[in-house]
Design a protein around this motif. Structure first.
Motif, PDB file in Angstrom:
ATOM      1  N   LYS A 368       0.982  -1.406  -0.097  1.00 61.54           N
ATOM      2  CA  LYS A 368      -0.023  -0.033  -0.053  1.00 61.54           C
ATOM      3  C   LYS A 368       1.098   1.147  -0.180  1.00 61.54           C
ATOM      4  CE  LYS A 368      -4.052  -2.107   0.686  1.00 61.54           C
ATOM      5  NZ  LYS A 368      -4.453  -2.795   1.903  1.00 61.54           N
ATOM      6  N   TRP A 369       0.321   2.187  -0.674  1.00 61.63           N
ATOM      7  CA  TRP A 369       1.018   3.703  -0.547  1.00 61.63           C
ATOM      8  C   TRP A 369       1.096   4.329   0.673  1.00 61.63           C
ATOM      9  CZ3 TRP A 369       4.638   4.253  -4.063  1.00 61.63           C
ATOM     10  CH2 TRP A 369       4.330   3.760  -5.557  1.00 61.63           C
ATOM     11  N   GLU A 370       2.136   4.673   1.335  1.00 58.65           N
ATOM     12  CA  GLU A 370       1.981   5.667   2.609  1.00 58.65           C
ATOM     13  C   GLU A 370       2.739   6.942   2.470  1.00 58.65           C
ATOM     14  OE1 GLU A 370       3.409   2.609   5.201  1.00 58.65           O
ATOM     15  OE2 GLU A 370       5.338   3.420   5.261  1.00 58.65           O
ATOM     16  N   THR A 371       2.502   7.607   3.431  1.00 54.41           N
ATOM     17  CA  THR A 371       3.120   8.982   3.171  1.00 54.41           C
ATOM     18  C   THR A 371       4.730   8.732   3.510  1.00 54.41           C
ATOM     19  OG1 THR A 371       2.650   9.706   5.467  1.00 54.41           O
ATOM     20  CG2 THR A 371       0.938  10.280   3.909  1.00 54.41           C
ATOM     21  N   TYR A 372       5.557   9.654   2.773  1.00 54.86           N
ATOM     22  CA  TYR A 372       7.023   9.531   3.008  1.00 54.86           C
ATOM     23  C   TYR A 372       7.594  10.836   2.623  1.00 54.86           C
ATOM     24  CZ  TYR A 372      11.669   7.131   3.123  1.00 54.86           C
ATOM     25  OH  TYR A 372      12.701   6.816   3.383  1.00 54.86           O
ATOM     26  N   GLY A 373       7.256  11.694   3.530  1.00 51.40           N
ATOM     27  CA  GLY A 373       7.811  13.137   3.289  1.00 51.40           C
ATOM     28  C   GLY A 373       6.815  14.267   3.623  1.00 51.40           C
ATOM     29  N   GLY A 374       7.041  15.577   3.197  1.00 56.72           N
ATOM     30  CA  GLY A 374       6.145  16.609   3.510  1.00 56.72           C
ATOM     31  C   GLY A 374       5.247  16.760   2.493  1.00 56.72           C
ATOM     32  N   ARG A 375       5.631  16.806   1.271  1.00 55.13           N
ATOM     33  CA  ARG A 375       4.481  17.106   0.353  1.00 55.13           C
ATOM     34  C   ARG A 375       4.597  15.555  -0.234  1.00 55.13           C
ATOM     35  NH1 ARG A 375       6.687  21.786  -3.538  1.00 55.13           N
ATOM     36  NH2 ARG A 375       8.462  21.047  -3.155  1.00 55.13           N
ATOM     37  N   VAL A 376       3.416  14.987  -0.326  1.00 50.39           N
ATOM     38  CA  VAL A 376       3.071  13.529  -0.460  1.00 50.39           C
ATOM     39  C   VAL A 376       2.693  13.365  -1.989  1.00 50.39           C
ATOM     40  CG1 VAL A 376       1.844  11.761   0.090  1.00 50.39           C
ATOM     41  CG2 VAL A 376       2.460  13.384   1.905  1.00 50.39           C
ATOM     42  N   LEU A 377       1.792  13.998  -2.579  1.00 49.92           N
ATOM     43  CA  LEU A 377       1.237  13.897  -3.856  1.00 49.92           C
ATOM     44  C   LEU A 377       0.823  15.011  -4.518  1.00 49.92           C
ATOM     45  CD1 LEU A 377      -1.200  11.249  -2.939  1.00 49.92           C
ATOM     46  CD2 LEU A 377       0.649  10.452  -4.335  1.00 49.92           C
ATOM     47  N   ALA A 378       0.626  15.013  -5.806  1.00 58.58           N
ATOM     48  CA  ALA A 378       0.355  16.385  -6.503  1.00 58.58           C
ATOM     49  C   ALA A 378      -0.682  15.807  -7.579  1.00 58.58           C
ATOM     50  CB  ALA A 378       1.708  16.838  -7.235  1.00 58.58           C
ATOM     51  N   VAL A 379      -1.924  16.277  -7.309  1.00 51.77           N
ATOM     52  CA  VAL A 379      -3.034  16.180  -8.302  1.00 51.77           C
ATOM     53  C   VAL A 379      -3.397  17.051  -9.303  1.00 51.77           C
ATOM     54  CG1 VAL A 379      -5.519  15.375  -8.048  1.00 51.77           C
ATOM     55  CG2 VAL A 379      -4.169  14.814  -6.202  1.00 51.77           C
ATOM     56  N   VAL A 380      -3.323  16.640 -10.784  1.00 48.84           N
ATOM     57  CA  VAL A 380      -3.165  17.665 -11.584  1.00 48.84           C
ATOM     58  C   VAL A 380      -4.118  17.303 -12.724  1.00 48.84           C
ATOM     59  CG1 VAL A 380      -1.679  18.611 -13.588  1.00 48.84           C
ATOM     60  CG2 VAL A 380      -0.476  17.603 -11.403  1.00 48.84           C
ATOM     61  N   ALA A 381      -5.125  18.208 -13.025  1.00 51.94           N
ATOM     62  CA  ALA A 381      -6.084  18.192 -14.281  1.00 51.94           C
ATOM     63  C   ALA A 381      -6.039  19.316 -15.086  1.00 51.94           C
ATOM     64  CB  ALA A 381      -7.288  18.212 -13.565  1.00 51.94           C
ATOM     65  N   GLY A 382      -6.350  19.056 -16.194  1.00 54.93           N
ATOM     66  CA  GLY A 382      -6.186  20.070 -17.249  1.00 54.93           C
ATOM     67  C   GLY A 382      -7.654  20.263 -18.029  1.00 54.93           C
ATOM     68  N   ALA A 383      -7.807  21.426 -18.465  1.00 51.61           N
ATOM     69  CA  ALA A 383      -9.137  21.580 -19.254  1.00 51.61           C
ATOM     70  C   ALA A 383      -8.869  22.916 -19.950  1.00 51.61           C
ATOM     71  CB  ALA A 383     -10.272  21.937 -17.924  1.00 51.61           C
ATOM     72  N   ASP A 384      -9.753  23.120 -20.735  1.00 51.37           N
ATOM     73  CA  ASP A 384      -9.807  24.332 -21.949  1.00 51.37           C
ATOM     74  C   ASP A 384      -9.870  25.577 -20.999  1.00 51.37           C
ATOM     75  OD1 ASP A 384      -9.304  22.827 -23.945  1.00 51.37           O
ATOM     76  OD2 ASP A 384     -11.411  22.778 -24.888  1.00 51.37           O
ATOM     77  N   THR A 385     -10.592  25.639 -19.815  1.00 47.08           N
ATOM     78  CA  THR A 385     -10.641  26.770 -19.033  1.00 47.08           C
ATOM     79  C   THR A 385     -10.064  26.660 -17.810  1.00 47.08           C
ATOM     80  OG1 THR A 385     -12.735  26.311 -18.100  1.00 47.08           O
ATOM     81  CG2 THR A 385     -12.960  27.239 -20.233  1.00 47.08           C
ATOM     82  N   ARG A 386      -9.823  27.936 -17.224  1.00 52.08           N
ATOM     83  CA  ARG A 386      -9.202  27.836 -15.786  1.00 52.08           C
ATOM     84  C   ARG A 386     -10.156  27.224 -14.787  1.00 52.08           C
ATOM     85  NH1 ARG A 386      -5.531  32.563 -13.321  1.00 52.08           N
ATOM     86  NH2 ARG A 386      -5.469  31.756 -11.120  1.00 52.08           N
ATOM     87  N   ALA A 387     -11.366  27.670 -14.831  1.00 49.07           N
ATOM     88  CA  ALA A 387     -12.474  27.376 -14.016  1.00 49.07           C
ATOM     89  C   ALA A 387     -12.648  25.650 -14.193  1.00 49.07           C
ATOM     90  CB  ALA A 387     -13.877  27.802 -14.423  1.00 49.07           C
ATOM     91  N   ASP A 388     -12.682  24.985 -15.209  1.00 51.71           N
ATOM     92  CA  ASP A 388     -12.986  23.684 -15.399  1.00 51.71           C
ATOM     93  C   ASP A 388     -11.505  22.890 -14.832  1.00 51.71           C
ATOM     94  OD1 ASP A 388     -15.234  23.866 -16.409  1.00 51.71           O
ATOM     95  OD2 ASP A 388     -14.838  23.559 -18.581  1.00 51.71           O
ATOM     96  N   ALA A 389     -10.442  23.547 -15.059  1.00 51.62           N
ATOM     97  CA  ALA A 389      -9.311  22.835 -14.505  1.00 51.62           C
ATOM     98  C   ALA A 389      -9.159  22.918 -13.172  1.00 51.62           C
ATOM     99  CB  ALA A 389      -7.874  23.481 -15.115  1.00 51.62           C
ATOM    100  N   VAL A 390      -9.787  23.872 -12.487  1.00 54.31           N
ATOM    101  CA  VAL A 390      -9.795  24.065 -10.917  1.00 54.31           C
ATOM    102  C   VAL A 390     -10.688  22.884 -10.427  1.00 54.31           C
ATOM    103  CG1 VAL A 390     -10.821  25.628  -9.209  1.00 54.31           C
ATOM    104  CG2 VAL A 390      -8.929  26.417 -10.818  1.00 54.31           C
ATOM    105  N   THR A 391     -11.926  22.874 -11.049  1.00 51.05           N
ATOM    106  CA  THR A 391     -13.059  21.892 -10.444  1.00 51.05           C
ATOM    107  C   THR A 391     -12.461  20.520 -10.705  1.00 51.05           C
ATOM    108  OG1 THR A 391     -14.756  23.689 -11.478  1.00 51.05           O
ATOM    109  CG2 THR A 391     -15.408  21.491 -10.904  1.00 51.05           C
ATOM    110  N   GLN A 392     -11.970  20.344 -11.675  1.00 52.39           N
ATOM    111  CA  GLN A 392     -11.488  19.037 -12.076  1.00 52.39           C
ATOM    112  C   GLN A 392     -10.279  18.545 -10.944  1.00 52.39           C
ATOM    113  OE1 GLN A 392     -10.755  18.232 -16.240  1.00 52.39           O
ATOM    114  NE2 GLN A 392     -12.859  19.045 -16.468  1.00 52.39           N
ATOM    115  N   ALA A 393      -9.443  19.565 -10.903  1.00 54.38           N
ATOM    116  CA  ALA A 393      -8.322  19.069 -10.069  1.00 54.38           C
ATOM    117  C   ALA A 393      -8.685  18.852  -8.521  1.00 54.38           C
ATOM    118  CB  ALA A 393      -7.097  20.063  -9.951  1.00 54.38           C
ATOM    119  N   HIS A 394      -9.610  19.730  -8.146  1.00 55.26           N
ATOM    120  CA  HIS A 394      -9.927  19.677  -6.769  1.00 55.26           C
ATOM    121  C   HIS A 394     -11.059  18.563  -6.498  1.00 55.26           C
ATOM    122  CE1 HIS A 394      -8.205  23.403  -4.888  1.00 55.26           C
ATOM    123  NE2 HIS A 394      -8.299  23.555  -6.099  1.00 55.26           N
ATOM    124  N   ALA A 395     -11.650  18.215  -7.448  1.00 60.87           N
ATOM    125  CA  ALA A 395     -12.614  16.926  -7.295  1.00 60.87           C
ATOM    126  C   ALA A 395     -11.992  15.727  -7.311  1.00 60.87           C
ATOM    127  CB  ALA A 395     -13.603  16.909  -8.471  1.00 60.87           C
TER     128      ALA A 395
END
Ligand code: AMP
Ligand code: GLY
Length: 416
Positions: A368-395
């Motif tokens: 299983k994956w476990e934390t190993y450091g301060g910053r753990v993961l980066a979740v990245v989403a892309g979209a044609d508009t800033r608003a959509d990229a924000v929504t998708q990355a946070h979701a």
């Protein structure tokens, strides 16, 4: 093509992924790497730079890509060692990497080349620093060396300045070194990345990172809690001004001063009321900006870096998407003051509409994956508009959990 990437964080995971997706299909190796990186790149049996370069020679590596800065200035320097062994290296030699390793060197370079930057004075003692501040607050104090992102203090008052100067000069928290007392600039920040190859360059997609720990850009400075990237982040006019006043004179200055450069150069800029000014140079891609930018880079990054390391700028090998990319960092309990290892991560398989890069994780004995450091993961989403990229990355980020998880909810939204 056989490529070795040097580093182990989220930036290197993103670089390795982008290289793996290159049409030239390179065979990838990584040192020191991480469990997540080793899912797409092979580990290297080496112990230190000398043995790493010997391994590269023995294993017919065609290209070394420097992800993390520390190796560029360690010992003889990664790029210097590669050059001595005839291995093309994407990353500058030690003498040029002083642009990042020494803030005083960078400041003098900027001044000599008339590149806009804050006024500064170098000081050797607490008393000298206080004299240079001359009661003018806010002020910015910078330890003159690599300090893992902790070497800069923006001080609103004398108490804050004294506390930082005490850490540097009395407690010697970062070891020996001078302090740069710098004029405090104001304005939004932007990170510009260029691939520099001798006297030529190619500017990548601009990004903005979110340095403070908490929403509203409050709390302590961190390595970066997220980033937003897009060609549309700044206007074409502003980018042209940055190119003319900052990127071009930097490249010309490097040439004139005999500082060889083949690799990414990161310009940390502040867009002040009187125009863009350089806050810092980094001789590598940003972390977490790399995780946000790489999904917007199309073409053959592997072939581009190999040609670049051999002295040819092959801009025809890359194109940049016009869309938006948002990167949300998930950090462990205690970050940035400390970090906590061993918290099991759940929800990763549920993320199907976003990319997840591993900054600090570890596969435990149960697989299983476990934390190993301060910053753990980066979740990245892309979209044609800033608003959509924000929504998708946070979701997508909402799907991942672990004990003590910390993240900002305004990444991509807060515009400063
Ligand atoms: P650095 O480690 O040089 O990137 O600095 C960390 C942060 O300190 C920057 O991202 C800025 O937010 C801030 N900073 C650095 N230099 C200045 C300056 N001269 N004026 C205002 N803020 C600064
Ligand atoms: N995101 C800031 C850095 O890479 O230094």
């Amino acid at each position: 093509m056989r490529i070795l990437v040097v580093g182990k964080g989220g930036r290197e995971h993103a670089l390795v992924r982008a290289l793996a997706e290159s049409p030239s299909s390179p065979e990838l190796f990584c040192y020191p790497g991480s469990d997540a990186i080793f899912e797409i790149a092979k580990p290297v049996a080496a112990d230190g730079l000398e043995s790493l370069v010997a391994w590269m020679t023995l294993n017919s590596i065609d290209l070394c890509v420097a992800g993390e800065e520390s190796y560029l200035v360690k010992g003889e320097g990664l790029a210097n060692l590669c050059e001595r062994h005839g291995i093309p290296c994407w990353g500058p030699p030690k003498e040029s990497a002083q642009l990042e390793a020494s803030k005083e060197f960078a400041k003098n370079f900027l001044l000599r080349n008339q590149i806009p930057t804050a006024r500064a004075a170098a000081t050797d003692t607490l008393e000298e620093a206080l004299a240079a501040i001359a009661g003018e607050y806010p002020t910015v104090l910078k330890f003159d060396g690599l300090a893992a992102g902790k070497g800069v203090a923006v001080c609103p008052d004398a108490a804050a300045a004294l506390s930082f100067l005490d850490e540097v000069f009395i407690q010697r928290r970062f070891g020996p070194g001078r302090v740069l007392v710098e004029q405090c600039l104001t304005g939004p920040e932007v990170s510009i990345f260029a691939a520099i190859i001798d006297d030529e360059y190619l500017i990548f997609v601009p990004a903005r990172d979110y340095k403070r720990a908490h929403d509203g850009d409050l709390g302590p400075n961190t390595g970066g809690m997220g980033a937003v990237a897009s060609r549309q982040l700044i206007s074409a006019e502003l980018l042209a001004q940055i190119e003319q006043e900052i990127v071009k004179p930097t490249v010309q200055g490097l040439r004139r001063e005999g500082l060889p450069y083949r690799g990414f150069l990161y310009f940390g800029l502040m867009l002040t009321p009187t125009g863009p000014q350089v806050i810092e140079y980094n001789c590598r891609f940003g972390d977490p900006e790399c995780q946000a930018v790489m999904p917007l880079v199309e073409g053959d990054l592997a072939a581009f870096c190999l040609a670049g390391a051999q002295g040819r700028l092959r801009a025809d090998l890359l194109t940049f998407s016009e869309s938006w990319s948002v990167c949300v960092i998930l950090a462990s309990a205690g970050y940035p003051d400390s970090s906590r290892n061993g918290d099991e991560i759940s929800g990763l398989p549920a993320v199907t509409q976003a990319r997840v890069y591993h900054s600090g994780t570890h596969l435990n004995e149960a697989g299983k994956w476990e934390t190993y450091g301060g910053r753990v993961l980066a979740v990245v989403a892309g979209a044609d508009t800033r608003a959509d990229a924000v929504t998708q990355a946070h979701a997508a980020a909402d799907l991942v959990t672990f004990a003590g998880l910390q993240r900002r909810r305004d990444i991509g939204i807060l515009n400063f």
